[in-house]
Design a protein around this motif. Structure first.
Motif, PDB file in Angstrom:
ATOM      1  N   VAL A  10      -8.614  -4.771   9.205  1.00  0.00           N
ATOM      2  CA  VAL A  10      -9.745  -5.696   9.577  1.00  0.00           C
ATOM      3  C   VAL A  10      -9.212  -7.313   9.676  1.00  0.00           C
ATOM      4  CG1 VAL A  10     -11.996  -6.396   9.104  1.00  0.00           C
ATOM      5  CG2 VAL A  10     -11.441  -3.946   8.822  1.00  0.00           C
ATOM      6  N   VAL A  11      -8.810  -7.654   8.518  1.00  0.00           N
ATOM      7  CA  VAL A  11      -8.375  -9.091   8.587  1.00  0.00           C
ATOM      8  C   VAL A  11      -7.487  -9.639   9.467  1.00  0.00           C
ATOM      9  CG1 VAL A  11      -7.979 -10.937   6.830  1.00  0.00           C
ATOM     10  CG2 VAL A  11      -9.360  -8.954   6.139  1.00  0.00           C
ATOM     11  N   THR A  12      -6.468  -8.637   9.521  1.00  0.00           N
ATOM     12  CA  THR A  12      -5.509  -9.217  10.377  1.00  0.00           C
ATOM     13  C   THR A  12      -5.828  -9.086  11.919  1.00  0.00           C
ATOM     14  OG1 THR A  12      -3.495  -8.642   8.727  1.00  0.00           O
ATOM     15  CG2 THR A  12      -2.829  -8.900  11.033  1.00  0.00           C
ATOM     16  N   PRO A  13      -6.267  -8.213  12.283  1.00  0.00           N
ATOM     17  CA  PRO A  13      -6.619  -8.062  13.841  1.00  0.00           C
ATOM     18  C   PRO A  13      -7.694  -9.088  14.038  1.00  0.00           C
ATOM     19  CG  PRO A  13      -6.766  -5.912  12.936  1.00  0.00           C
ATOM     20  CD  PRO A  13      -6.328  -6.742  11.730  1.00  0.00           C
TER      21      PRO A  13
ATOM     22  N   THR B 150       0.807  -1.311  -0.034  1.00  0.00           N
ATOM     23  CA  THR B 150       0.051   0.145  -0.002  1.00  0.00           C
ATOM     24  C   THR B 150       0.924   1.238  -0.079  1.00  0.00           C
ATOM     25  OG1 THR B 150      -1.704  -1.024   1.219  1.00  0.00           O
ATOM     26  CG2 THR B 150      -1.768   1.357   1.237  1.00  0.00           C
ATOM     27  N   TYR B 151       1.850   1.531   0.844  1.00  0.00           N
ATOM     28  CA  TYR B 151       2.607   2.583   0.929  1.00  0.00           C
ATOM     29  C   TYR B 151       3.684   2.734   0.258  1.00  0.00           C
ATOM     30  CZ  TYR B 151      -0.931   3.303   4.817  1.00  0.00           C
ATOM     31  OH  TYR B 151      -2.112   3.325   5.521  1.00  0.00           O
ATOM     32  N   LEU B 152       4.401   1.671  -0.347  1.00  0.00           N
ATOM     33  CA  LEU B 152       5.568   1.764  -0.911  1.00  0.00           C
ATOM     34  C   LEU B 152       5.540   1.729  -2.316  1.00  0.00           C
ATOM     35  CD1 LEU B 152       8.202  -0.126   1.408  1.00  0.00           C
ATOM     36  CD2 LEU B 152       7.756   2.343   1.118  1.00  0.00           C
ATOM     37  N   ARG B 153       4.249   1.669  -3.000  1.00  0.00           N
ATOM     38  CA  ARG B 153       4.023   1.775  -4.505  1.00  0.00           C
ATOM     39  C   ARG B 153       4.230   3.299  -4.716  1.00  0.00           C
ATOM     40  NH1 ARG B 153      -1.832   0.109  -5.860  1.00  0.00           N
ATOM     41  NH2 ARG B 153      -2.196   0.739  -3.685  1.00  0.00           N
ATOM     42  N   PRO B 154       4.277   3.447  -6.128  1.00  0.00           N
ATOM     43  CA  PRO B 154       4.504   4.983  -6.496  1.00  0.00           C
ATOM     44  C   PRO B 154       2.959   5.395  -6.570  1.00  0.00           C
ATOM     45  CG  PRO B 154       5.564   3.460  -7.954  1.00  0.00           C
ATOM     46  CD  PRO B 154       4.943   2.445  -6.899  1.00  0.00           C
TER      47      PRO B 154
ATOM     48  N   SER C   4      -4.821   2.555  -6.980  1.00  0.00           N
ATOM     49  CA  SER C   4      -6.190   2.648  -7.377  1.00  0.00           C
ATOM     50  C   SER C   4      -7.119   2.633  -6.414  1.00  0.00           C
ATOM     51  CB  SER C   4      -6.426   1.554  -8.782  1.00  0.00           C
ATOM     52  OG  SER C   4      -6.582   0.354  -8.083  1.00  0.00           O
ATOM     53  N   ALA C   5      -8.389   3.170  -6.437  1.00  0.00           N
ATOM     54  CA  ALA C   5      -9.332   3.351  -5.284  1.00  0.00           C
ATOM     55  C   ALA C   5      -9.653   2.086  -4.862  1.00  0.00           C
ATOM     56  CB  ALA C   5     -10.455   4.189  -5.498  1.00  0.00           C
TER      57      ALA C   5
ATOM     58  N   PHE D 296      -9.034  -2.399  -0.824  1.00  0.00           N
ATOM     59  CA  PHE D 296      -9.082  -4.038  -0.422  1.00  0.00           C
ATOM     60  C   PHE D 296      -7.996  -4.087   0.383  1.00  0.00           C
ATOM     61  CE2 PHE D 296      -6.862  -7.961  -1.614  1.00  0.00           C
ATOM     62  CZ  PHE D 296      -8.056  -8.904  -1.342  1.00  0.00           C
ATOM     63  N   LEU D 297      -6.878  -3.764   0.177  1.00  0.00           N
ATOM     64  CA  LEU D 297      -5.535  -3.700   0.951  1.00  0.00           C
ATOM     65  C   LEU D 297      -5.787  -3.129   2.099  1.00  0.00           C
ATOM     66  CD1 LEU D 297      -2.872  -2.913  -1.609  1.00  0.00           C
ATOM     67  CD2 LEU D 297      -3.233  -5.152  -0.839  1.00  0.00           C
ATOM     68  N   SER D 298      -6.370  -1.963   2.410  1.00  0.00           N
ATOM     69  CA  SER D 298      -6.583  -1.414   3.773  1.00  0.00           C
ATOM     70  C   SER D 298      -7.506  -2.386   4.599  1.00  0.00           C
ATOM     71  CB  SER D 298      -7.168  -0.113   3.454  1.00  0.00           C
ATOM     72  OG  SER D 298      -6.622   0.839   2.931  1.00  0.00           O
ATOM     73  N   LEU D 299      -8.663  -2.770   3.844  1.00  0.00           N
ATOM     74  CA  LEU D 299      -9.468  -3.772   4.432  1.00  0.00           C
ATOM     75  C   LEU D 299      -8.510  -5.109   5.207  1.00  0.00           C
ATOM     76  CD1 LEU D 299     -12.630  -4.092   2.507  1.00  0.00           C
ATOM     77  CD2 LEU D 299     -12.421  -3.364   4.838  1.00  0.00           C
TER      78      LEU D 299
END
Length: 318
Positions: free
Chosen positions: A287-290, A265-269, A274-275, A280-283
């Motif tokens: 959410v998924v990991t916790p 998420t954070y190291l891509r240019p 894309s939204a 999806f990655l933020s979820l």
């Protein structure tokens, strides 16, 4: 509500007073389903991680550095999801997606703080396993109560000053055009898409902070596990190797889930964001990991399973 109503009359590029979190508004027929789903997930996260903390506090056999850090990690997970999920649930229920400028900045600040703390605590947990397996005779001496408290305190507070300045800088940027955030919380990539002018310096700062907070801890964890696996393979008995691997596997799974999605998420240019992919990655890491953390540590850890069984037996016998 039209986005223009959330700007001051001058309509210049620095006068936003609120943002609109679009979230999952692109699927209007699924709003009730998503509300029920995320509410269930939130309750599972709170109950599962609370249960781990209670078991660790109640069982004397779990009063060790490894479970001290696990208790901190479980509490952190509850804080982490509480930054984003309650707001998402409110938006889904009320269909009022407006978030004030200050509330958005506050949400981002705490999200970044807890995210950084998670990186550091996972690193401390890796160090604990490294000392336990590679220097077992010195383990009680090295991982004493004082060091554990100092490490935990350092994990919780070390990112605070950096992210105060970083969040202030991001929200000091000029914003123009639409005030609609195509995300379900105030994350860095969607905020930067609304910024006007040159954001090169802030993007470079993001990479520097990501290097310090994400990449370096991740490399330290990898280095620890190279040493750990090397030491485990040298153990003479298969039983000893299996037991050593079992104490590390849960941590490795959580590390892979959290760091993998965070790094992507954070190291891509900025140009490759894309939204849909970002949401999806933020979820995944919010959410998924916790949600899977209690399951991973309970189902794959014999000591926790034994303590869990004893805890439920005591509860049923009361």
């Amino acid at each position: 509500m039209d986005g223009s109503t959330l700007q001051s009359p001058q309509q210049n590029h620095s006068t936003f007073v609120a943002f609109i979190l679009l979230g999952f508004s692109d699927v209007p027929n699924l709003q009730e389903f998503l509300f029920g789903l995320f509410l269930m997930v939130y309750l599972i996260i709170l109950m599962g991680n609370s249960l781990i903390i209670i078991i660790i506090r109640a069982d004397p056999s779990l009063q060790t550095p490894m479970y001290f850090f696990l208790g901190n990690f479980s509490f952190l997970e509850m804080c982490y999801v509480s930054v984003t999920l309650p707001r998402l649930l409110t938006d889904l229920y009320r269909q009022d997606r407006i978030i004030s400028f200050m509330a958005c900045a506050t949400q981002m600040y705490f999200f970044l703080i807890f995210g950084a703390t998670e990186c550091f605590i996972l690193t401390a947990m890796a160090y604990d396993r490294y000392v336990a397996i590679c220097n077992p005779l010195l383990y009680p001496l090295i991982m004493n109560n004082s060091l554990c408290i100092q490490l935990a305190a350092g994990c919780w507070i070390s990112g605070v000053p950096v992210h105060i300045g970083f969040t202030y800088w991001i929200f000091s940027l000029p914003f123009c055009g639409s005030n609609q955030l195509n995300h379900f919380f105030c994350d860095i990539p969607p905020i930067l898409t609304l910024a006007c002018g040159d954001t090169f310096m802030i993007e470079m700062l993001i990479y520097v902070i990501a290097l310090l907070v994400v990449t370096i801890p991740f490399m330290l964890i990898l280095a620890s596990y190279v040493k750990i696996i090397s030491s485990i393979l040298k153990l003479p008995s298969a039983t000893g190797r299996a037991k050593a691997f079992s104490t590390c596997s849960s941590h490795l799974i959580v590390v892979a889930l959290f760091f993998g999605s965070g790094i992507i998420t954070y190291l891509r240019p900025k140009s490759s964001h894309s939204a849909g992919v970002d949401k999806f990655l933020s979820l995944f890491y919010t959410v998924v990991t916790p949600m899977f953390n209690p399951m991973i540590y309970c189902l794959r850890n014999k000591d926790v399973m034994i303590a869990l069984n004893k805890f439920f037996l005591r509860c049923f016998m009361l």
